[in-house]
Design an enzyme around this catalytic site. Structure first.
Site, PDB file in Angstrom:
ATOM      1  N   LYS A 148       0.822  -1.213   0.000  1.00  0.00           N
ATOM      2  CA  LYS A 148       0.000   0.000   0.000  1.00  0.00           C
ATOM      3  C   LYS A 148       0.855   1.262   0.000  1.00  0.00           C
ATOM      4  O   LYS A 148       0.447   2.278  -0.557  1.00  0.00           O
ATOM      5  CB  LYS A 148      -0.972  -0.008   1.183  1.00  0.00           C
ATOM      6  N   LYS A 154      -2.942  -9.382  -6.240  1.00  0.00           N
ATOM      7  CA  LYS A 154      -4.286  -9.800  -5.836  1.00  0.00           C
ATOM      8  C   LYS A 154      -5.345  -8.841  -6.378  1.00  0.00           C
ATOM      9  O   LYS A 154      -5.064  -7.663  -6.625  1.00  0.00           O
ATOM     10  CB  LYS A 154      -4.379  -9.930  -4.311  1.00  0.00           C
ATOM     11  N   LYS A 190     -10.430  -4.039  -4.588  1.00  0.00           N
ATOM     12  CA  LYS A 190     -11.554  -3.168  -4.958  1.00  0.00           C
ATOM     13  C   LYS A 190     -11.145  -1.728  -5.228  1.00  0.00           C
ATOM     14  O   LYS A 190     -11.893  -0.987  -5.849  1.00  0.00           O
ATOM     15  CB  LYS A 190     -12.646  -3.223  -3.879  1.00  0.00           C
TER      16      LYS A 190
HETATM   17  N1  AQP Z   1      -8.121 -10.937  -3.926  1.00  0.00           N
HETATM   18  C1  AQP Z   1      -8.596 -11.492  -2.827  1.00  0.00           C
HETATM   19  N2  AQP Z   1      -8.706 -12.836  -2.734  1.00  0.00           N
HETATM   20  C2  AQP Z   1      -9.214 -13.399  -1.624  1.00  0.00           C
HETATM   21  N3  AQP Z   1      -9.634 -12.708  -0.558  1.00  0.00           N
HETATM   22  C3  AQP Z   1      -9.539 -11.378  -0.610  1.00  0.00           C
HETATM   23  N4  AQP Z   1      -9.863 -10.409   0.257  1.00  0.00           N
HETATM   24  C4  AQP Z   1      -9.576  -9.208  -0.265  1.00  0.00           C
HETATM   25  N5  AQP Z   1      -9.057  -9.361  -1.497  1.00  0.00           N
HETATM   26  C5  AQP Z   1      -9.018 -10.703  -1.742  1.00  0.00           C
HETATM   27  C6  AQP Z   1     -10.464 -10.662   1.556  1.00  0.00           C
HETATM   28  O1  AQP Z   1     -11.594  -9.820   1.682  1.00  0.00           O
HETATM   29  C7  AQP Z   1     -11.730  -9.449   3.045  1.00  0.00           C
HETATM   30  C8  AQP Z   1     -11.958  -7.993   3.160  1.00  0.00           C
HETATM   31  O2  AQP Z   1     -10.826  -7.293   2.750  1.00  0.00           O
HETATM   32  P1  AQP Z   1     -10.679  -5.769   3.107  1.00  0.00           P
HETATM   33  O3  AQP Z   1     -11.625  -4.978   2.328  1.00  0.00           O
HETATM   34  O4  AQP Z   1     -10.800  -5.574   4.565  1.00  0.00           O
HETATM   35  O5  AQP Z   1      -9.207  -5.464   2.786  1.00  0.00           O
HETATM   36  P2  AQP Z   1      -8.301  -5.837   1.615  1.00  0.00           P
HETATM   37  O6  AQP Z   1      -7.764  -7.214   1.836  1.00  0.00           O
HETATM   38  O7  AQP Z   1      -7.298  -4.733   1.507  1.00  0.00           O
HETATM   39  O8  AQP Z   1      -9.287  -5.850   0.351  1.00  0.00           O
HETATM   40  P3  AQP Z   1      -9.131  -5.099  -1.005  1.00  0.00           P
HETATM   41  O9  AQP Z   1     -10.282  -5.499  -1.863  1.00  0.00           O
HETATM   42  O10 AQP Z   1      -7.761  -5.307  -1.557  1.00  0.00           O
HETATM   43  O11 AQP Z   1      -9.366  -3.588  -0.572  1.00  0.00           O
HETATM   44  P4  AQP Z   1      -8.477  -2.330  -0.857  1.00  0.00           P
HETATM   45  O12 AQP Z   1      -8.379  -2.225  -2.351  1.00  0.00           O
HETATM   46  O13 AQP Z   1      -9.225  -1.188  -0.257  1.00  0.00           O
HETATM   47  O14 AQP Z   1      -7.166  -2.552  -0.197  1.00  0.00           O
HETATM   48  C9  AQP Z   1     -10.488  -9.929   3.774  1.00  0.00           C
HETATM   49  O15 AQP Z   1     -10.829 -11.088   4.497  1.00  0.00           O
HETATM   50  C10 AQP Z   1      -9.532 -10.250   2.676  1.00  0.00           C
HETATM   51  O16 AQP Z   1      -8.694 -11.320   3.036  1.00  0.00           O
END
Ligand code: AQP
Length: 334
Positions: free
Chosen positions: A117, A199, A202
């Site tokens: 990040k 990965k 969103k």
């Molecule tokens: N690509 C992924 N594959 C499997 N699991 C995923 N998770 C996120 N991306 C994947 C799981 O979704 C849950 C919520 O995640 P989060 O929103 O708290 O944080 P994150 O992991 O940072 O998700 P994003 O989508 O990547 O958000 P941004 O873009 O804002 O950083 C968690 O259980 C995570 O494991």
């Protein structure tokens, strides 16, 4: 909670930092509702985590409601599970401060999400981004959580949570339950459609992810454009064929079929057929939830009522742990 009997606690949170993706669904959301009959489940909209990256206030407010609607649309029942916003329960921030004092800089420096990040948001490497895992530890430990259903990407943060809990318990006695991760054996990590070495997230550009409210045409178009490779063989080989392996992984996660069986069943077929199969599986998996979501999102009052009632239940539970912690460390009684 519906029953009075004490059951193991499940806690998980999702950031309202964008519309949820297929990655969030496969890694986390789809399992939440299965757990609510067996455990006391607490599912949080972690808006405090979301502000580690700059958010537009109106979007953030709207997304908190959207995520609550998605929780409900995925089958969560507010009579069985607690579905609330993190910022509505002040104990999260209070415990996070205390746990900051029990976490080492060296530990936080090793976190791969911080590295990823900071590279992505080089103009805003704030202290919150660095201490994000401590707030996450507070979220989990406040509720005496036994299990945390998360995607494989969160494993490192969970290990740190366990270390912090054990360190604290080592000094003050058994204050915190030491939680275990619940990571899906299949599809634990869904990768970007455009850069399959990274990965799916969103907050990345639209064409890299499937959003949980994408319509069938959009889903087909995004999958059709997913990066594969210059060969034509459908083979599961994440190192050499990350794009194709990601598509196989998505089918496997949604159907329960092993990647070997999928490959055997598609022998001799090309990537076009593979992509059609992926799109069919995704559309079939998301359609029922999308129909529910459409109804729920129109009823803002109901969503706010669920958030408010759940926040009250969460705050009660969180205060119990927070008071115990404050007493143990020697904060003066009021
Ligand atoms: N690509 C992924 N594959 C499997 N699991 C995923 N998770 C996120 N991306 C994947 C799981 O979704 C849950 C919520 O995640 P989060 O929103 O708290 O944080 P994150 O992991 O940072 O998700 P994003 O989508 O990547 O958000 P941004 O873009 O804002 O950083 C968690 O259980 C995570 O494991």
């Amino acid at each position: 909670m519906e029953t009075k009997e004490k059951r193991p606690v499940i806690f998980s949170g999702i950031q309202p930092s964008g519309m949820l993706t297929l990655g969030n669904y496969i890694g986390a959301l789809r399992r939440f509702s299965e757990l609510q009959d067996q455990y006391d489940c607490i599912y949080c909209v972690v808006d405090e985590h979301a502000i580690t990256v700059r958010q537009n206030p109106a979007d953030l407010r709207r997304r908190c409601l959207e995520l609550t609607a998605l929780y409900l649309a995925s089958g969560l029942d507010p009579q069985k599970s607690i579905l609330y916003c993190q910022s509505h329960v002040s104990a999260h921030a209070e415990l996070a401060w205390i746990l900051n004092c029990f976490t080492y800089m060296g530990e936080l420096n090793r976190m791969t999400q911080f590295k990823d990040k900071s590279a992505k948001h080089a103009d805003n490497i704030n202290a919150g981004l660095f201490t994000y895992p401590v707030l996450m530890a507070a979220d989990i430990l406040l509720y005496q959580t036994s299990y945390v259903p998360v995607g494989a990407d969160q494993k490192q943060h969970l290990e740190l949570t366990r270390d912090i809990a054990q360190r604290f318990n080592g000094v003050y006695g058994d204050v915190f339950t030491v939680p275990e991760p619940l990571i899906s054996k299949t599809g634990g990590r869904v990768m970007s459609l455009q850069e399959p070495e990274r990965k799916m997230s969103k907050s990345d550009p639209e064409d890299t992810f499937i959003s949980l409210i994408d319509d069938p045409d959009t889903i087909r178009r995004k999958i059709k454009r997913a990066v594969t490779d210059s060969e034509s063989e459908i083979r599961f080989d994440p190192e050499n064929k990350p794009g194709v392996s990601n598509l196989l992984n998505i089918i496997s996660a949604l159907t329960g079929e092993s990647t070997d069986d999928i490959c055997a069943g598609m022998a001799g077929q090309g990537y076009g057929a593979l992509k059609t199969r992926v799109a069919d599986c995704v559309i079939e998996a998301l359609s029922p939830m999308q129909a529910e979501y459409k109804k729920l999102i129109a009823d803002k009052e109901y969503l706010m009522k669920v958030q408010a009632e759940s926040a009250e239940k969460a705050a009660y539970l969180a205060q119990k742990t927070l008071r115990k912690v404050q007493k143990k460390i020697g904060f003066a009684a009021r």
